[in-house]
Design a protein around this motif. Structure first.
Motif, PDB file in Angstrom:
ATOM      1  N   PRO A 222       0.787  -1.230   0.000  1.00 13.09           N
ATOM      2  CA  PRO A 222       0.000   0.000   0.000  1.00 13.09           C
ATOM      3  C   PRO A 222       0.824   1.288   0.000  1.00 13.09           C
ATOM      4  N   LEU A 223       2.109   1.196   0.336  1.00 14.58           N
ATOM      5  CA  LEU A 223       2.925   2.421   0.257  1.00 14.58           C
ATOM      6  C   LEU A 223       3.412   2.661  -1.171  1.00 14.58           C
ATOM      7  N   HIS A 224       3.201   1.673  -2.039  1.00  6.65           N
ATOM      8  CA  HIS A 224       3.649   1.826  -3.438  1.00  6.65           C
ATOM      9  C   HIS A 224       2.407   1.686  -4.334  1.00  6.65           C
ATOM     10  N   GLY A 225       2.325   0.658  -5.165  1.00  7.23           N
ATOM     11  CA  GLY A 225       1.211   0.570  -6.119  1.00  7.23           C
ATOM     12  C   GLY A 225      -0.128   0.270  -5.486  1.00  7.23           C
ATOM     13  N   GLU A 256      -3.220   9.048  10.710  1.00 12.65           N
ATOM     14  CA  GLU A 256      -3.347   8.068   9.624  1.00 12.65           C
ATOM     15  C   GLU A 256      -2.755   8.643   8.352  1.00 12.65           C
ATOM     16  N   LYS A 257      -2.266   7.749   7.494  1.00  6.92           N
ATOM     17  CA  LYS A 257      -1.771   8.206   6.193  1.00  6.92           C
ATOM     18  C   LYS A 257      -2.937   8.272   5.229  1.00  6.92           C
ATOM     19  N   VAL A 258      -3.060   9.358   4.518  1.00  6.05           N
ATOM     20  CA  VAL A 258      -4.109   9.458   3.507  1.00  6.05           C
ATOM     21  C   VAL A 258      -3.529   8.904   2.212  1.00  6.05           C
ATOM     22  N   MET A 259      -4.126   7.826   1.745  1.00  4.75           N
ATOM     23  CA  MET A 259      -3.576   7.143   0.569  1.00  4.75           C
ATOM     24  C   MET A 259      -3.657   8.035  -0.671  1.00  4.75           C
ATOM     25  N   GLY A 260      -2.601   7.960  -1.485  1.00  4.98           N
ATOM     26  CA  GLY A 260      -2.582   8.772  -2.704  1.00  4.98           C
ATOM     27  C   GLY A 260      -1.949  10.139  -2.505  1.00  4.98           C
ATOM     28  N   PHE A 261      -1.369  10.368  -1.311  1.00  6.47           N
ATOM     29  CA  PHE A 261      -0.698  11.659  -1.052  1.00  6.47           C
ATOM     30  C   PHE A 261       0.740  11.440  -0.599  1.00  6.47           C
ATOM     31  N   GLY A 262       1.558  12.413  -0.918  1.00  9.89           N
ATOM     32  CA  GLY A 262       2.951  12.377  -0.483  1.00  9.89           C
ATOM     33  C   GLY A 262       3.810  11.634  -1.493  1.00  9.89           C
ATOM     34  N   HIS A 263       5.067  11.940  -1.467  1.00  7.82           N
ATOM     35  CA  HIS A 263       6.017  11.259  -2.347  1.00  7.82           C
ATOM     36  C   HIS A 263       7.427  11.498  -1.850  1.00  7.82           C
ATOM     37  N   ARG A 264       8.256  10.481  -1.958  1.00 12.94           N
ATOM     38  CA  ARG A 264       9.642  10.624  -1.528  1.00 12.94           C
ATOM     39  C   ARG A 264      10.388  11.663  -2.361  1.00 12.94           C
ATOM     40  N   VAL A 265      10.114  11.719  -3.649  1.00 14.76           N
ATOM     41  CA  VAL A 265      10.914  12.583  -4.526  1.00 14.76           C
ATOM     42  C   VAL A 265      10.195  13.901  -4.844  1.00 14.76           C
ATOM     43  N   GLY A 308       0.223  20.087   3.864  1.00 14.74           N
ATOM     44  CA  GLY A 308       1.167  20.531   2.825  1.00 14.74           C
ATOM     45  C   GLY A 308       1.559  19.413   1.872  1.00 14.74           C
ATOM     46  N   LEU A 309       0.746  18.342   1.803  1.00 18.41           N
ATOM     47  CA  LEU A 309       1.088  17.221   0.917  1.00 18.41           C
ATOM     48  C   LEU A 309       0.252  17.271  -0.356  1.00 18.41           C
ATOM     49  N   LEU A 310       0.867  16.865  -1.462  1.00 18.89           N
ATOM     50  CA  LEU A 310       0.181  16.903  -2.755  1.00 18.89           C
ATOM     51  C   LEU A 310      -0.137  15.490  -3.229  1.00 18.89           C
ATOM     52  N   PRO A 311      -1.154  15.363  -4.117  1.00 18.11           N
ATOM     53  CA  PRO A 311      -1.514  14.018  -4.589  1.00 18.11           C
ATOM     54  C   PRO A 311      -0.428  13.403  -5.468  1.00 18.11           C
ATOM     55  N   ASN A 312      -0.303  12.086  -5.368  1.00 15.78           N
ATOM     56  CA  ASN A 312       0.610  11.365  -6.263  1.00 15.78           C
ATOM     57  C   ASN A 312      -0.213  10.630  -7.330  1.00 15.78           C
ATOM     58  N   VAL A 313       0.456   9.825  -8.127  1.00 13.15           N
ATOM     59  CA  VAL A 313      -0.199   9.177  -9.285  1.00 13.15           C
ATOM     60  C   VAL A 313      -1.392   8.318  -8.874  1.00 13.15           C
ATOM     61  N   ASP A 314      -1.363   7.804  -7.646  1.00 15.14           N
ATOM     62  CA  ASP A 314      -2.414   6.876  -7.226  1.00 15.14           C
ATOM     63  C   ASP A 314      -3.726   7.561  -6.854  1.00 15.14           C
ATOM     64  N   PHE A 315      -3.687   8.876  -6.620  1.00 16.88           N
ATOM     65  CA  PHE A 315      -4.899   9.504  -6.089  1.00 16.88           C
ATOM     66  C   PHE A 315      -6.006   9.631  -7.142  1.00 16.88           C
TER      67      PHE A 315
HETATM   68  N1  ACO Z   1      -0.852  11.129   4.690  1.00 18.75           N
HETATM   69  C1  ACO Z   1      -0.529  11.704   5.873  1.00 18.75           C
HETATM   70  N2  ACO Z   1       0.743  11.979   6.229  1.00 18.75           N
HETATM   71  C2  ACO Z   1       1.700  11.680   5.362  1.00 18.75           C
HETATM   72  C3  ACO Z   1       1.444  11.073   4.105  1.00 18.75           C
HETATM   73  C4  ACO Z   1       0.112  10.792   3.795  1.00 18.75           C
HETATM   74  N3  ACO Z   1      -0.210  10.248   2.638  1.00 18.75           N
HETATM   75  N4  ACO Z   1       2.589  10.901   3.446  1.00 18.75           N
HETATM   76  C5  ACO Z   1       3.553  11.367   4.255  1.00 18.75           C
HETATM   77  N5  ACO Z   1       3.010  11.822   5.404  1.00 18.75           N
HETATM   78  C6  ACO Z   1       3.739  12.409   6.517  1.00 18.75           C
HETATM   79  C7  ACO Z   1       4.353  11.309   7.364  1.00 18.75           C
HETATM   80  O1  ACO Z   1       3.494  10.851   8.350  1.00 18.75           O
HETATM   81  C8  ACO Z   1       5.577  12.003   7.905  1.00 18.75           C
HETATM   82  O2  ACO Z   1       5.188  12.837   8.941  1.00 18.75           O
HETATM   83  P1  ACO Z   1       6.085  12.968  10.268  1.00 18.75           P
HETATM   84  O3  ACO Z   1       7.383  13.545   9.777  1.00 18.75           O
HETATM   85  O4  ACO Z   1       5.283  13.868  11.129  1.00 18.75           O
HETATM   86  O5  ACO Z   1       6.231  11.577  10.800  1.00 18.75           O
HETATM   87  C9  ACO Z   1       6.016  12.890   6.749  1.00 18.75           C
HETATM   88  O6  ACO Z   1       4.818  13.180   6.015  1.00 18.75           O
HETATM   89  C10 ACO Z   1       7.043  12.233   5.817  1.00 18.75           C
HETATM   90  O7  ACO Z   1       6.461  11.016   5.324  1.00 18.75           O
HETATM   91  P2  ACO Z   1       7.232   9.669   5.096  1.00 18.75           P
HETATM   92  O8  ACO Z   1       6.268   8.542   5.196  1.00 18.75           O
HETATM   93  O9  ACO Z   1       8.453   9.617   5.974  1.00 18.75           O
HETATM   94  O10 ACO Z   1       7.686   9.868   3.599  1.00 18.75           O
HETATM   95  P3  ACO Z   1       8.362   8.781   2.683  1.00 18.75           P
HETATM   96  O11 ACO Z   1       9.144   9.526   1.686  1.00 18.75           O
HETATM   97  O12 ACO Z   1       9.058   7.771   3.507  1.00 18.75           O
HETATM   98  O13 ACO Z   1       7.124   8.037   2.037  1.00 18.75           O
HETATM   99  C11 ACO Z   1       5.198   7.701   0.745  1.00 18.75           C
HETATM  100  C12 ACO Z   1       6.563   8.396   0.823  1.00 18.75           C
HETATM  101  C13 ACO Z   1       5.362   6.209   1.033  1.00 18.75           C
HETATM  102  C14 ACO Z   1       4.643   7.880  -0.648  1.00 18.75           C
HETATM  103  C15 ACO Z   1       4.266   8.347   1.805  1.00 18.75           C
HETATM  104  O14 ACO Z   1       4.029   9.687   1.448  1.00 18.75           O
HETATM  105  C16 ACO Z   1       2.952   7.583   1.943  1.00 18.75           C
HETATM  106  O15 ACO Z   1       2.887   6.634   2.724  1.00 18.75           O
HETATM  107  N6  ACO Z   1       1.895   7.996   1.178  1.00 18.75           N
HETATM  108  C17 ACO Z   1       0.635   7.269   1.209  1.00 18.75           C
HETATM  109  C18 ACO Z   1       0.734   5.997   0.352  1.00 18.75           C
HETATM  110  C19 ACO Z   1       0.782   6.325  -1.112  1.00 18.75           C
HETATM  111  O16 ACO Z   1       0.037   7.128  -1.629  1.00 18.75           O
HETATM  112  N7  ACO Z   1       1.688   5.625  -1.826  1.00 18.75           N
HETATM  113  C20 ACO Z   1       1.840   5.757  -3.268  1.00 18.75           C
HETATM  114  C21 ACO Z   1       3.085   6.508  -3.591  1.00 18.75           C
HETATM  115  S1  ACO Z   1       3.270   6.723  -5.326  1.00 18.75           S
HETATM  116  C22 ACO Z   1       3.710   5.217  -5.863  1.00 18.75           C
HETATM  117  O17 ACO Z   1       4.475   4.493  -5.267  1.00 18.75           O
HETATM  118  C23 ACO Z   1       3.114   4.717  -7.037  1.00 18.75           C
END
Ligand code: ACO
Length: 371
Positions: A222-225, A256-265, A308-315
């Motif tokens: 779930p953290l990737h595809g 909780e992590k909101v799926m489809g948001f955030g990205h390492r790069v 402050g997080l933006l949507p990624n490809v999955d959203f």
């Molecule tokens: N919702 C809420 N908070 C988030 C999210 C999210 N989607 N993504 C990151 N954060 C927060 C983290 O909780 C963390 O906060 P903290 O510093 O207070 O602990 C901070 O932002 C940094 O997040 P990390 O998880 O350390 O970032 P990382 O680069 O390791 O992970 C990832 C990137 C896996 C994409 C992450 O943003 C995430 O779990 N997103 C949700 C799952 C998702 O959409 N995955 C698809 C990614 S795109 C792809 O692979 C096809």
């Protein structure tokens, strides 16, 4: 004396450059495949042209494209022996990604040259695996519903044939184009988690099927595809536009992590999400269920303003697939149908310039224990 290392990277290898690659590049919010922007490719090129580009480092001429299509077409259907094996696999209470992982492995068992490492045979397997991935996902869906497997039709695109094999109904031109664009948008993404996994397996000089199976297992998470399926499940729980803001605020308050948001790069937005957002808006309207886009938009605004997080490809891909009537649990397998082209580009690149991946782990456990 124990060796010590500076800077063990426990946090997901962030910022570590693990290899050189000439396949795709991310600079700020710009994604390119072999030097062409994703926006240009999505608008002007077919998925097949993109596949050729990823594998050959150039866009195809008309004759090169015809040749690629005929090689893919030759491998497109599932052979009777493979179908017989697939029919023995359970489909009930089985996630399609788990089934696909096994089916991809079964594909190797029905290939007597699976371990042939010659360049010529690597190319044959590259066409075979890429072409059959869509047929496998469609076959899973047909088998679990007790329907007959639908063979692909000649002369049609991979996007058209996937939808046809899945539903047994010919897709209209607009749906084919939207799906084709989705395939292009998901095809490759620099050193993403699953491509890295494929490269690591390749680096031991294992066979190409093993590398693809590794990648499928990695994409499943779930953290990737796996996030695209979870996005739609979240939207279903939220149900209405009115519920959306509070639901998300609560989720964030509960860490909780909101799926489809955030990205390492990407820190300034994922360019694929921008294209998919427009597609989501028009496709949800077309399907008569615009509320899924409207809920998504509220979630997007709320996650941005709160976190402050933006949507990624999955959203936004989730609502695009939903509007096309694709079952939720097939969203991640569809990702694999496209991304397999990128995995194979990485596998070929790794074989070309290989050294086994063997990093070190900084030991932090007990020492000097005696029995
Ligand atoms: N919702 C809420 N908070 C988030 C999210 C999210 N989607 N993504 C990151 N954060 C927060 C983290 O909780 C963390 O906060 P903290 O510093 O207070 O602990 C901070 O932002 C940094 O997040 P990390 O998880 O350390 O970032 P990382 O680069 O390791 O992970 C990832 C990137 C896996 C994409 C992450 O943003 C995430 O779990 N997103 C949700 C799952 C998702 O959409 N995955 C698809 C990614 S795109 C792809 O692979 C096809």
């Amino acid at each position: 004396m124990a060796e010590t290392y500076d800077g063990a990277v426990d946090r997901g290898l962030e910022g570590v450059v693990a290899c050189t690659t000439a396949i795709s590049s991310i600079v700020d919010a710009t994604l390119t495949y072999r030097g062409y922007t994703i926006e240009d490719l999505a608008e002007k090129k077919s998925f097949e042209e993109v596949v050729y580009l990823l594998w050959n480092n150039k866009l195809p001429s008309d004759s090169e494209l015809t040749e690629l299509k005929s090689k893919l077409e030759k491998e497109a259907g599932l052979e009777p022996g493979l179908i017989a094996t697939l029919k023995t696999l359970p489909t009930e209470n089985v996630h399609p990604m788990a089934w696909l992982r096994t089916a991809a492995s079964a594909m190797a068992l029905s290939d007597s040259s699976a371990d042939d490492m010659s360049k010529e045979d690597l190319w044959r397997k590259t066409y075979r695996i890429t072409s059959k991935m869509g047929a496998l996902v469609a076959a899973f869906h047909r088998l679990r519903n007790g329907s007959e497997i639908v063979p692909p039709k000649a002369g049609k695109s991979m996007a058209w044939n996937f939808l046809y094999m899945l539903n047994g109904v010919e897709p209209d031109a607009e749906t084919e184009k939207v799906f084709d664009t989705c395939l292009t948008l998901h095809a490759d993404h620099e050193l993403n988690c699953s491509a890295f996994s494929a490269r690591v397996t390749t680096s031991s000089l294992s066979d190409v099927y093993s590398s693809v199976v590794s990648a499928i297992g990695t994409l499943k998470g779930p953290l990737h595809g796996g996030a695209n399926e979870q996005v739609m499940r979240m939207l279903k729980k939220i149900e209405t536009v009115e519920n959306a803001k509070e639901w998300i605020k609560n989720a964030l308050a509960n860490k909780e992590k909101v799926m489809g948001f955030g990205h390492r790069v990407y820190k300034n937005g994922d360019p694929r999400a921008k294209i998919l957002r427009k597609m989501s808006e028009s496709m949800t309207k077309k399907s008569g269920e615009p509320q899924w886009y409207e809920i998504s938009k509220v979630i997007d605004d709320t996650v941005q303003s709160e976190k402050g997080l933006l949507p990624n490809v999955d959203f936004y891909s989730a609502t695009v697939y939903y509007s096309m009537g694709i079952p939720l649990d097939l969203y991640t397998p569809i990702f694999a149908v496209s991304r397999v082209s990128g995995w194979l580009a990485h596998i070929l690149e790794q074989y070309e310039n290989n050294r086994i991946y063997r990093p070190r782990g900084e030991y932090t456990g007990h020492t000097h224990l005696k029995i």
